[in-house]
Design a protein around this motif. Structure first.
Motif, PDB file in Angstrom:
ATOM      1  N   SER A  19       0.822  -1.214   0.000  1.00 62.87           N
ATOM      2  CA  SER A  19       0.000   0.000   0.000  1.00 62.87           C
ATOM      3  C   SER A  19       0.853   1.260   0.000  1.00 62.87           C
ATOM      4  CB  SER A  19      -0.940   0.009   1.211  1.00 62.87           C
ATOM      5  OG  SER A  19      -1.910  -0.991   1.081  1.00 62.87           O
ATOM      6  N   ALA A  20       1.934   1.245   0.768  1.00 67.42           N
ATOM      7  CA  ALA A  20       2.829   2.405   0.828  1.00 67.42           C
ATOM      8  C   ALA A  20       3.485   2.665  -0.528  1.00 67.42           C
ATOM      9  CB  ALA A  20       3.889   2.210   1.908  1.00 67.42           C
ATOM     10  N   VAL A  21       3.925   1.607  -1.195  1.00 72.08           N
ATOM     11  CA  VAL A  21       4.542   1.758  -2.523  1.00 72.08           C
ATOM     12  C   VAL A  21       3.518   2.303  -3.518  1.00 72.08           C
ATOM     13  CG1 VAL A  21       5.411   0.439  -4.500  1.00 72.08           C
ATOM     14  CG2 VAL A  21       6.427   0.121  -2.238  1.00 72.08           C
ATOM     15  N   ILE A  22       2.330   1.778  -3.478  1.00 75.65           N
ATOM     16  CA  ILE A  22       1.277   2.261  -4.383  1.00 75.65           C
ATOM     17  C   ILE A  22       1.050   3.753  -4.171  1.00 75.65           C
ATOM     18  CG2 ILE A  22      -1.189   2.112  -4.915  1.00 75.65           C
ATOM     19  CD1 ILE A  22      -0.861  -0.969  -4.162  1.00 75.65           C
ATOM     20  N   ASP A  23       0.940   4.166  -2.922  1.00 78.03           N
ATOM     21  CA  ASP A  23       0.721   5.587  -2.614  1.00 78.03           C
ATOM     22  C   ASP A  23       1.874   6.446  -3.119  1.00 78.03           C
ATOM     23  OD1 ASP A  23      -1.677   4.923  -1.394  1.00 78.03           O
ATOM     24  OD2 ASP A  23      -0.878   5.061   0.656  1.00 78.03           O
ATOM     25  N   ARG A  24       3.121   5.990  -2.908  1.00 78.39           N
ATOM     26  CA  ARG A  24       4.292   6.779  -3.327  1.00 78.39           C
ATOM     27  C   ARG A  24       4.392   6.885  -4.846  1.00 78.39           C
ATOM     28  NH1 ARG A  24       7.461   3.474   0.781  1.00 78.39           N
ATOM     29  NH2 ARG A  24       7.106   4.611   2.703  1.00 78.39           N
ATOM     30  N   VAL A  25       4.150   5.782  -5.548  1.00 76.90           N
ATOM     31  CA  VAL A  25       4.224   5.817  -7.016  1.00 76.90           C
ATOM     32  C   VAL A  25       3.100   6.689  -7.569  1.00 76.90           C
ATOM     33  CG1 VAL A  25       4.053   4.450  -9.130  1.00 76.90           C
ATOM     34  CG2 VAL A  25       5.424   3.612  -7.205  1.00 76.90           C
ATOM     35  N   ALA A  26       1.904   6.537  -7.036  1.00 73.47           N
ATOM     36  CA  ALA A  26       0.781   7.359  -7.493  1.00 73.47           C
ATOM     37  C   ALA A  26       1.073   8.843  -7.284  1.00 73.47           C
ATOM     38  CB  ALA A  26      -0.501   6.944  -6.782  1.00 73.47           C
ATOM     39  N   ALA A  27       1.652   9.193  -6.143  1.00 72.17           N
ATOM     40  CA  ALA A  27       1.978  10.593  -5.859  1.00 72.17           C
ATOM     41  C   ALA A  27       3.050  11.113  -6.809  1.00 72.17           C
ATOM     42  CB  ALA A  27       2.437  10.743  -4.408  1.00 72.17           C
ATOM     43  N   ALA A  28       4.073  10.301  -7.078  1.00 72.70           N
ATOM     44  CA  ALA A  28       5.138  10.724  -7.997  1.00 72.70           C
ATOM     45  C   ALA A  28       4.583  10.963  -9.394  1.00 72.70           C
ATOM     46  CB  ALA A  28       6.250   9.676  -8.042  1.00 72.70           C
ATOM     47  N   PHE A  29       3.684  10.104  -9.829  1.00 71.02           N
ATOM     48  CA  PHE A  29       3.109  10.257 -11.165  1.00 71.02           C
ATOM     49  C   PHE A  29       2.134  11.428 -11.208  1.00 71.02           C
ATOM     50  CE2 PHE A  29       3.682   8.148 -15.076  1.00 71.02           C
ATOM     51  CZ  PHE A  29       2.545   8.388 -15.841  1.00 71.02           C
ATOM     52  N   ALA A  30       1.365  11.632 -10.120  1.00 76.08           N
ATOM     53  CA  ALA A  30       0.420  12.755 -10.055  1.00 76.08           C
ATOM     54  C   ALA A  30       1.141  14.092 -10.139  1.00 76.08           C
ATOM     55  CB  ALA A  30      -0.407  12.663  -8.777  1.00 76.08           C
ATOM     56  N   ALA A  31       2.364  14.142  -9.627  1.00 78.93           N
ATOM     57  CA  ALA A  31       3.136  15.385  -9.666  1.00 78.93           C
ATOM     58  C   ALA A  31       3.443  15.822 -11.096  1.00 78.93           C
ATOM     59  CB  ALA A  31       4.436  15.217  -8.877  1.00 78.93           C
ATOM     60  N   THR A  32       3.371  14.903 -12.065  1.00 78.77           N
ATOM     61  CA  THR A  32       3.602  15.253 -13.474  1.00 78.77           C
ATOM     62  C   THR A  32       2.291  15.293 -14.257  1.00 78.77           C
ATOM     63  OG1 THR A  32       3.907  12.970 -14.219  1.00 78.77           O
ATOM     64  CG2 THR A  32       5.866  14.139 -13.414  1.00 78.77           C
ATOM     65  N   GLY A  33       1.163  15.271 -13.544  1.00 80.70           N
ATOM     66  CA  GLY A  33      -0.141  15.323 -14.205  1.00 80.70           C
ATOM     67  C   GLY A  33      -0.710  13.958 -14.534  1.00 80.70           C
ATOM     68  N   GLY A  34      -0.044  12.907 -14.115  1.00 84.62           N
ATOM     69  CA  GLY A  34      -0.522  11.555 -14.381  1.00 84.62           C
ATOM     70  C   GLY A  34      -1.443  11.059 -13.293  1.00 84.62           C
ATOM     71  N   GLU A  35      -1.943   9.832 -13.503  1.00 81.02           N
ATOM     72  CA  GLU A  35      -2.911   9.285 -12.564  1.00 81.02           C
ATOM     73  C   GLU A  35      -2.781   7.757 -12.515  1.00 81.02           C
ATOM     74  OE1 GLU A  35      -7.762   9.411 -12.022  1.00 81.02           O
ATOM     75  OE2 GLU A  35      -6.848  10.431 -13.709  1.00 81.02           O
ATOM     76  N   LEU A  36      -2.962   7.222 -11.330  1.00 80.60           N
ATOM     77  CA  LEU A  36      -2.999   5.778 -11.157  1.00 80.60           C
ATOM     78  C   LEU A  36      -4.302   5.241 -11.735  1.00 80.60           C
ATOM     79  CD1 LEU A  36      -1.817   3.166  -9.785  1.00 80.60           C
ATOM     80  CD2 LEU A  36      -3.207   3.780  -7.803  1.00 80.60           C
ATOM     81  N   VAL A  37      -4.205   4.233 -12.612  1.00 77.60           N
ATOM     82  CA  VAL A  37      -5.387   3.566 -13.143  1.00 77.60           C
ATOM     83  C   VAL A  37      -5.720   2.381 -12.254  1.00 77.60           C
ATOM     84  CG1 VAL A  37      -6.341   2.247 -15.088  1.00 77.60           C
ATOM     85  CG2 VAL A  37      -4.958   4.298 -15.510  1.00 77.60           C
ATOM     86  N   GLY A  59       9.164  13.022 -16.363  1.00 82.12           N
ATOM     87  CA  GLY A  59       9.532  13.669 -15.116  1.00 82.12           C
ATOM     88  C   GLY A  59       9.415  12.773 -13.893  1.00 82.12           C
ATOM     89  N   VAL A  60       8.970  11.540 -14.084  1.00 83.49           N
ATOM     90  CA  VAL A  60       8.780  10.636 -12.952  1.00 83.49           C
ATOM     91  C   VAL A  60      10.067   9.863 -12.694  1.00 83.49           C
ATOM     92  CG1 VAL A  60       7.467   8.680 -12.065  1.00 83.49           C
ATOM     93  CG2 VAL A  60       6.332  10.399 -13.480  1.00 83.49           C
ATOM     94  N   VAL A  61      10.541   9.951 -11.474  1.00 84.90           N
ATOM     95  CA  VAL A  61      11.723   9.208 -11.060  1.00 84.90           C
ATOM     96  C   VAL A  61      11.294   8.260  -9.949  1.00 84.90           C
ATOM     97  CG1 VAL A  61      14.030   9.350 -10.066  1.00 84.90           C
ATOM     98  CG2 VAL A  61      13.254  11.117 -11.654  1.00 84.90           C
ATOM     99  N   LEU A  62      11.479   6.982 -10.189  1.00 82.32           N
ATOM    100  CA  LEU A  62      11.117   5.971  -9.196  1.00 82.32           C
ATOM    101  C   LEU A  62      12.372   5.236  -8.772  1.00 82.32           C
ATOM    102  CD1 LEU A  62       7.904   4.546 -10.897  1.00 82.32           C
ATOM    103  CD2 LEU A  62       8.056   6.271  -9.085  1.00 82.32           C
ATOM    104  N   ASP A  63      12.790   5.509  -7.576  1.00 79.40           N
ATOM    105  CA  ASP A  63      14.002   4.933  -7.021  1.00 79.40           C
ATOM    106  C   ASP A  63      13.619   3.863  -6.006  1.00 79.40           C
ATOM    107  OD1 ASP A  63      16.939   4.999  -6.274  1.00 79.40           O
ATOM    108  OD2 ASP A  63      16.020   5.645  -4.373  1.00 79.40           O
TER     109      ASP A  63
END
Length: 179
Positions: A19-37, A59-63
């Motif tokens: 759940s934490a990873v999902i939230d972090r990835v969704a937030a990183a993508f939302a910062a560039t105007g994207g959205e979790l499907v 613009g999404v960086v996932l480390d």
């Protein structure tokens, strides 16, 4: 908008870590105007499969370290087959995920033609419902989602459509589909 796949291998295979990873990835993508499907997690919580929608993922960086994960794949474009993005959002989680590592000789055109020809065969089955497939644009692999009575039912369905299984996962019912 384009669709993208990200796979995250968890170093802590728990529902909370997923759940934490999902939230972090969704937030990183939302910062560039994207959205979790949608995000799907196998019952063992060892991995997270995320489908994201956006115009640009540059613009999404996932480390892995930042995500608290063992590894993170590249963000790769995928094509959705068998449903629309709105239908995916409305339906929510699937019961099973089949990964198929597509042989190099199969092009996108060959894949799509075979998929179109074989998909009606699912209608002959009572214990399996094919929901959707995401096929990587580079055709390295696809992710096929099903509702089914059991893993055996999914295996039988794949036999009916004469398509192999590289990996089969029962999925956890985490409430992680975007709304």
């Amino acid at each position: 908008m384009a669709l993208f796949l990200v796979e995250v291998e968890l170093s802590d295979p728990t529902r909370e870590a997923a759940s934490a990873v999902i939230d972090r990835v969704a937030a990183a993508f939302a910062a560039t105007g994207g959205e979790l499907v949608e995000a799907q997690v196998p019952a063992g919580h060892e991995r997270v499969y995320l489908i994201l929608e956006g115009d640009d993922c540059a613009g999404v960086v996932l480390d892995a370290q930042t995500l608290g994960a063992a590894s993170v794949t590249d963000i790769v474009p995928v094509r959705l087959i068998g449903a629309t993005v709105d239908e995916v959002r409305a339906r929510g989680n699937a019961g099973y995920l089949v990964e198929w590592d597509i042989p190099a000789e199969i092009t996108m055109e060959k894949y799509l033609a075979a998929k179109k020809a074989k998909t009606p065969l699912y209608d002959t089955l009572d214990d399996v419902a094919f929901l959707r497939t995401y096929v990587r644009e580079d055709t390295q692999k696809c992710l096929c989602f099903y509702d089914a009575d059991s893993e055996d039912a999914v295996r039988h369905a794949r036999e009916v459509v004469t398509t192999p299984i590289s990996r089969l996962h029962a999925l956890d019912a985490l409430p992680v589909t975007a709304s």
